[in-house]
Design a protein around this motif. Structure first.
Motif, short mmCIF file in Angstrom:
data_model
loop_
_atom_site.label_atom_id
_atom_site.label_comp_id
_atom_site.label_asym_id
_atom_site.label_seq_id
_atom_site.Cartn_x
_atom_site.Cartn_y
_atom_site.Cartn_z
N CYS A 4 44.73 35.48 15.13
CA CYS A 4 43.43 35.93 14.63
C CYS A 4 43.35 37.44 14.44
CB CYS A 4 42.33 35.46 15.58
SG CYS A 4 42.54 36.05 17.28
N GLY A 5 44.34 38.18 14.88
CA GLY A 5 44.32 39.64 14.83
C GLY A 5 44.52 40.20 16.23
N ALA A 6 44.53 41.52 16.33
CA ALA A 6 44.82 42.17 17.62
C ALA A 6 43.77 41.85 18.67
CB ALA A 6 44.94 43.67 17.42
N VAL A 7 44.21 41.29 19.79
CA VAL A 7 43.34 40.93 20.91
C VAL A 7 43.71 41.78 22.12
CG1 VAL A 7 42.71 39.06 22.50
CG2 VAL A 7 42.99 38.58 20.06
N ALA A 8 42.72 42.40 22.73
CA ALA A 8 42.96 43.24 23.91
C ALA A 8 42.90 42.43 25.20
CB ALA A 8 41.94 44.38 23.97
#
Length: 150
Positions: A28-32
């Protein structure tokens, strides 16, 4: 037992009982940060800020079975930690811990903390079937001490 891991491309869920096999992946994209409610399909996801929908100031509560977002909670500053049990969702900001009811996501309590960039926070698992009490530990203003809330 499962393990949820945040990555620069999304997140992965590993099944520890199956030799560490990846059983779910979402690019889904960059996850922290990603926090899983025990070994269920409920996740709390905090973005790394690479995309507007993955802001570090927003917690998305997601059901991985239906692949849908249940809710999005926005905050005035970056989220440094998230904890869940069957009764509560706790969102930790640099100087606050916000306690939400997990069923309704209603804000129940705002606890002031000293600066906590590491996101130190512990939430007790709630016993089944009826949780009698939930304990939350956050750093105290005196170094080396913690505050425990019931």
């Amino acid at each position: 037992t499962c393990l949820a891991v945040a990555t620069r491309r999304g997140f992965r869920i590993y099944s520890c009982g199956a030799g560490g096999v990846c059983c779910y992946e979402d690019a889904c994209g960059a996850v922290a940060l990603v926090e899983m409610l025990f070994c269920t399909s409920l996740l709390a996801i905090v973005g790394a800020g690479d995309e507007p929908t993955l802001s570090p100031r927003r917690v998305s509560v997601v059901n991985t079975t239906t692949r849908t977002a249940i809710a999005h909670l926005s905050f005035p500053s970056a989220v440094v930690a998230v904890r869940m049990n069957r009764k509560r969702l706790v969102v930790v900001l640099e100087t606050k811990a916000l306690v939400h009811d997990l069923a309704t996501l209603q804000l129940l309590e705002t606890l002031e903390t000293p600066p906590n960039l590491a996101g130190l926070c512990a939430l007790s698992p709630s016993p089944e079937p009826e949780p009698e009490s939930v304990h939350l530990a956050v750093p105290a203003s005196t170094q080396g001490n913690v505050l425990v809330y019931d």
